[in-house]
Write an enzyme that holds these catalytic residues in place. Structure first.
Site, mmCIF file in Angstrom:
data_model
loop_
_atom_site.group_PDB
_atom_site.id
_atom_site.type_symbol
_atom_site.label_atom_id
_atom_site.label_comp_id
_atom_site.label_asym_id
_atom_site.label_seq_id
_atom_site.Cartn_x
_atom_site.Cartn_y
_atom_site.Cartn_z
ATOM 1 N N ARG A 65 0.822 -1.211 0.000
ATOM 2 C CA ARG A 65 0.000 0.000 0.000
ATOM 3 C C ARG A 65 0.860 1.267 0.000
ATOM 4 O O ARG A 65 0.554 2.248 -0.673
ATOM 5 C CB ARG A 65 -0.896 -0.022 1.253
ATOM 6 N N LEU A 93 -6.354 4.422 2.989
ATOM 7 C CA LEU A 93 -5.056 5.104 3.009
ATOM 8 C C LEU A 93 -4.311 4.788 4.303
ATOM 9 O O LEU A 93 -4.924 4.675 5.374
ATOM 10 C CB LEU A 93 -5.275 6.610 2.878
ATOM 11 N N ASN A 107 -13.543 13.612 3.503
ATOM 12 C CA ASN A 107 -14.128 12.432 2.864
ATOM 13 C C ASN A 107 -15.639 12.533 2.940
ATOM 14 O O ASN A 107 -16.183 13.074 3.904
ATOM 15 C CB ASN A 107 -13.669 11.163 3.602
ATOM 16 N N HIS A 109 -18.957 10.055 3.082
ATOM 17 C CA HIS A 109 -19.293 8.666 3.361
ATOM 18 C C HIS A 109 -20.816 8.520 3.329
ATOM 19 O O HIS A 109 -21.526 9.342 3.915
ATOM 20 C CB HIS A 109 -18.748 8.256 4.738
ATOM 21 N N ASP A 145 -13.137 6.064 8.208
ATOM 22 C CA ASP A 145 -14.464 6.687 8.342
ATOM 23 C C ASP A 145 -14.702 7.252 9.743
ATOM 24 O O ASP A 145 -15.818 7.230 10.268
ATOM 25 C CB ASP A 145 -15.575 5.692 7.947
ATOM 26 N N GLU A 174 -25.720 13.932 -1.036
ATOM 27 C CA GLU A 174 -24.256 14.040 -1.079
ATOM 28 C C GLU A 174 -23.847 15.203 -1.977
ATOM 29 O O GLU A 174 -22.925 15.971 -1.664
ATOM 30 C CB GLU A 174 -23.636 12.738 -1.616
HETATM 31 C C1 GAR Z 1 -20.619 7.942 -3.086
HETATM 32 O O1 GAR Z 1 -21.886 7.488 -2.687
HETATM 33 C C2 GAR Z 1 -19.711 8.069 -1.886
HETATM 34 O O2 GAR Z 1 -20.351 8.502 -0.728
HETATM 35 C C3 GAR Z 1 -19.236 6.652 -1.733
HETATM 36 O O3 GAR Z 1 -19.013 6.196 -3.040
HETATM 37 C C4 GAR Z 1 -19.912 6.861 -3.915
HETATM 38 C C5 GAR Z 1 -19.116 7.465 -5.047
HETATM 39 O O4 GAR Z 1 -19.952 7.985 -6.042
HETATM 40 N N1 GAR Z 1 -18.040 6.593 -0.951
HETATM 41 C C6 GAR Z 1 -17.718 5.578 -0.181
HETATM 42 O O5 GAR Z 1 -18.402 4.587 -0.062
HETATM 43 C C7 GAR Z 1 -16.409 5.740 0.555
HETATM 44 N N2 GAR Z 1 -16.190 4.657 1.449
HETATM 45 P P1 GAR Z 1 -19.391 9.035 -7.102
HETATM 46 O O6 GAR Z 1 -18.136 8.431 -7.725
HETATM 47 O O7 GAR Z 1 -20.498 9.146 -8.109
HETATM 48 O O8 GAR Z 1 -19.110 10.314 -6.382
#
Ligand code: GAR
Length: 195
Positions: A65, A93, A107, A109, A145, A174
């Site tokens: 990683r 990360l 971030n 979530h 998270d 979001e």
């Molecule tokens: C979003 O729903 C975001 O919250 C989630 O991935 C999706 C990405 O969509 N993130 C996670 O699950 C992080 N652990 P996008 O590429 O259309 O923004």
């Protein structure tokens, strides 16, 4: 003017909303969109919006990683970001990487943290019988998270919801929440934003 780098792994719909928001009197501008997957649809969309892109495939570094992150760091450091936004970036990360951007990495979530860190958040919310779901923008710390919550948006769970229908309803929020939090964060505000 703050410089913002955005990390994605997929379609990048949140990234698009962030980039679109950083215009006019906004205190920040997007300077880089980087992905761990060259096939991430968001890269092309970012390029079309005039944002420089970079792709570092994580797969050759499956067992290392830190070596992946060393490669990922190169375009990020070259872009000299003040703020790093994870927007659907699906690689965990290392603490070393996170600490490098301590206090300036965000971030989004798809759950109401501290509920449901990790994956399959919508499925878990439905299985738990929750009546509301939502999304959280938080500062990134070495714990997955975790980290100070800067914004949350709630949506009702509706009868007959599937993980997909719930995810779609949360995603709409979001797209409102992340730009709102980024604007405040770029202005130095750290209060909780609720939508
Ligand atoms: C979003 O729903 C975001 O919250 C989630 O991935 C999706 C990405 O969509 N993130 C996670 O699950 C992080 N652990 P996008 O590429 O259309 O923004």
């Amino acid at each position: 003017m703050k410089r913002v780098a955005i990390l994605i792994s997929g379609g990048g719909s949140n990234m698009i909303k962030l980039v679109e928001s950083m215009v006019g009197d906004h205190p920040a501008r997007a300077v880089l969109v980087a992905s761990n997957d060259a096939a991430a649809g968001g890269l092309e969309k970012a390029a079309r919006m005039g944002v420089p892109t970079a792709a570092i495939d994580h797969r050759p570094y499956a067992k290392d990683r830190a070596a992946f992150e060393a490669e990922l760091l190169k375009p990020i450091l070259a872009a000299e970001p003040d703020i790093l936004c994870l927007a659907g970036f699906m690689r965990v990360l290392t603490p070393g990487f996170v600490e490098r951007f301590s206090g300036r990495m965000l971030n989004i979530h798809p759950s109401l943290l501290p509920k449901y860190p990790g994956l399959h958040t919508h499925k878990r919310a439905l299985e738990a019988g929750d009546t509301e779901a939502g999304c959280t923008v938080h500062e990134v710390t070495p714990v997955l998270d975790d980290g100070p919550i800067l914004g949350q948006a709630r949506v009702p769970v509706e009868t007959g919801d599937t993980p997909e229908t719930l995810a779609a309803r949360v995603l709409v929020q979001e797209h409102r929440l992340y730009p709102a939090v980024l604007r405040a964060f770029a202005q130095g505000e750290r209060g909780l934003i609720t939508l």
